[in-house]
Design an enzyme around this catalytic site. Structure first.
Site, PDB file in Angstrom:
ATOM      1  N   ASP A  85      17.584  87.909  79.054  1.00  0.00           N
ATOM      2  CA  ASP A  85      16.701  87.078  78.594  1.00  0.00           C
ATOM      3  C   ASP A  85      16.165  85.806  79.596  1.00  0.00           C
ATOM      4  O   ASP A  85      17.250  85.514  80.284  1.00  0.00           O
ATOM      5  CB  ASP A  85      16.959  86.505  77.339  1.00  0.00           C
ATOM      6  N   HIS A 116      10.381  89.706  86.073  1.00  0.00           N
ATOM      7  CA  HIS A 116      10.909  91.033  85.675  1.00  0.00           C
ATOM      8  C   HIS A 116      11.576  91.603  86.684  1.00  0.00           C
ATOM      9  O   HIS A 116      12.524  92.294  86.708  1.00  0.00           O
ATOM     10  CB  HIS A 116       9.940  91.786  84.788  1.00  0.00           C
ATOM     11  N   LEU A 129      32.296 103.208  85.428  1.00  0.00           N
ATOM     12  CA  LEU A 129      31.742 102.255  84.361  1.00  0.00           C
ATOM     13  C   LEU A 129      30.595 102.891  83.761  1.00  0.00           C
ATOM     14  O   LEU A 129      29.788 103.751  84.182  1.00  0.00           O
ATOM     15  CB  LEU A 129      31.045 101.090  85.220  1.00  0.00           C
TER      16      LEU A 129
HETATM   17  C1  IPE Z   1      15.493  90.189  73.466  1.00  0.00           C
HETATM   18  O1  IPE Z   1      14.758  89.435  74.405  1.00  0.00           O
HETATM   19  C2  IPE Z   1      15.323  91.593  73.867  1.00  0.00           C
HETATM   20  C3  IPE Z   1      15.852  91.747  75.298  1.00  0.00           C
HETATM   21  C4  IPE Z   1      16.259  90.947  75.988  1.00  0.00           C
HETATM   22  C5  IPE Z   1      15.305  93.031  75.958  1.00  0.00           C
HETATM   23  P1  IPE Z   1      13.140  88.603  73.659  1.00  0.00           P
HETATM   24  O2  IPE Z   1      12.807  87.808  74.684  1.00  0.00           O
HETATM   25  O3  IPE Z   1      12.467  89.777  73.309  1.00  0.00           O
HETATM   26  O4  IPE Z   1      13.751  88.058  72.266  1.00  0.00           O
HETATM   27  P2  IPE Z   1      13.121  86.908  71.427  1.00  0.00           P
HETATM   28  O5  IPE Z   1      11.805  87.575  71.095  1.00  0.00           O
HETATM   29  O6  IPE Z   1      13.041  85.633  72.194  1.00  0.00           O
HETATM   30  O7  IPE Z   1      13.895  86.824  70.094  1.00  0.00           O
HETATM   31  C1  IPE Z   2      13.713  89.237  79.167  1.00  0.00           C
HETATM   32  O1  IPE Z   2      12.838  88.286  79.547  1.00  0.00           O
HETATM   33  C2  IPE Z   2      13.098  90.694  79.358  1.00  0.00           C
HETATM   34  C3  IPE Z   2      12.700  91.571  78.259  1.00  0.00           C
HETATM   35  C4  IPE Z   2      12.609  90.976  77.201  1.00  0.00           C
HETATM   36  C5  IPE Z   2      11.887  92.692  78.549  1.00  0.00           C
HETATM   37  P1  IPE Z   2      11.649  87.552  78.741  1.00  0.00           P
HETATM   38  O2  IPE Z   2      10.351  88.409  79.023  1.00  0.00           O
HETATM   39  O3  IPE Z   2      11.841  87.762  77.300  1.00  0.00           O
HETATM   40  O4  IPE Z   2      11.580  86.277  79.429  1.00  0.00           O
HETATM   41  P2  IPE Z   2      11.279  84.858  78.700  1.00  0.00           P
HETATM   42  O5  IPE Z   2      12.259  84.851  77.332  1.00  0.00           O
HETATM   43  O6  IPE Z   2       9.669  84.882  78.061  1.00  0.00           O
HETATM   44  O7  IPE Z   2      11.464  83.806  79.476  1.00  0.00           O
HETATM   45 MG    MG Z   3      12.713  86.339  76.113  1.00  0.00          MG
END
Ligand code: IPE
Ligand code: IPE
Ligand code: MG
Length: 257
Positions: free
Chosen positions: A30, A47, A141
């Site tokens: 995240d 990303h 792995l």
């Molecule tokens: C959780 O992250 C899902 C992934 C890392 C794929 P999110 O960014 O979607 O989660 P919330 O919305 O903060 O709970």
């Molecule tokens: C995690 O990073 C990737 C996915 C959930 C696909 P985020 O896109 O959730 O990044 P933040 O949480 O907005 O910083």
């Molecule tokens: Mg996120």
């Protein structure tokens, strides 16, 4: 500069007991969006940086002897994001697999996926299925990608099939136990995660592996996913190794599985 960094990570590594490496590590990757935002860049750049980070983390995981690495890549809730972001994420997945699959295969890495893969758009679906197929006989792995995944959906899907088997008489209700339910999950073939890592400072599991995390050790960090490097993974493992997994028992009476 890199010498100092390397020295630091080697030191970290020295503290790690090679005989007690967690078998299954799960990561909620995240913070890509915030990583980009901090740099005044579009979320997509975050990303991309997040995807590029996979190489190092997969490499280190294989090197130190982790057996299963589960990566939360896209949740069913992530469909709520703007279409441009979703399209970009799907394209990045396809691009990543096309670019890296040969190297992963050469490294004897086996790719599997959990989640509703068959509801993904055709291109990412095809790329994932091809990666699974190409690496199916590999013995190194296991990289388990959680894609279009939701823990509650997984349970609904499992219960539906379980009830259907009961109805058909394949399964007797009296015989249903924890193991039976586990067998109906996407993760039927996998042991439960020993360690769950979540980056970016969020202290929640966001619908990840609800059943499987029952006795998993958690490690949270404020580091954003694109900045999560070898030294951070080692730090998480070091922390894991200092803990005592009691599974409800008392200290001197622990039966490790
Ligand atoms: C959780 O992250 C899902 C992934 C890392 C794929 P999110 O960014 O979607 O989660 P919330 O919305 O903060 O709970
Ligand atoms: C995690 O990073 C990737 C996915 C959930 C696909 P985020 O896109 O959730 O990044 P933040 O949480 O907005 O910083
Ligand atoms: Mg996120």
């Amino acid at each position: 500069m890199s010498t100092k960094k390397e020295h630091h990570s080697n030191l970290q590594q020295l503290h790690i007991d090679k005989n007690r490496i967690p078998k299954h590590v799960a990561i909620i990757m995240d913070g890509n969006g915030r990583w980009a935002q901090k740099r005044r860049l579009p979320r997509l750049v975050g990303h991309r940086a997040g995807v590029e980070n996979l190489r190092e983390i997969i490499e280190v995981s294989a090197e130190i002897g982790i057996k299963i690495l589960t990566l939360y890549a896209f949740s069913t809730e992530n469909w709520k994001r703007p279409k441009v972001e979703i399209d970009a994420l799907m394209n990045l997945l396809v691009e990543y697999l096309n670019k890296e699959i040969k190297v992963l295969h050469q490294k004897n890495i086996k790719i599997i996926a959990i989640g509703d893969i068959y509801s993904l758009p055709p291109k990412p679906q095809k790329a994932v299925l091809q990666a699974i197929d190409l690496t199916r006989d590999n013995t190194g792995l296991l990289v388990n990608i959680a894609l279009n995944y939701s823990g509650r959906n997984e349970l609904v899907y499992a219960f539906k099939r379980l009830f259907s088997d009961v109805q058909k008489g394949i399964l007797q209700i009296e015989n249903v136990n924890e193991k039976t339910i586990g067998n109906y999950l996407y993760t039927a073939e996998l042991s439960d995660p020993d360690l769950l890592i979540r980056t970016s400072g969020e202290l929640r599991i966001s619908n990840f592996l609800l059943w499987q995390l029952a006795y998993t050790e958690f490690w949270f960090t404020d580091i954003l996913w694109p900045d999560f490097k070898k030294e951070h993974l080692l730090k998480a493992i070091y922390s894991y190794q200092k803990r005592e997994r009691r599974y409800g028992a008392v200290s001197n009476n622990i039966k490790e599985e």
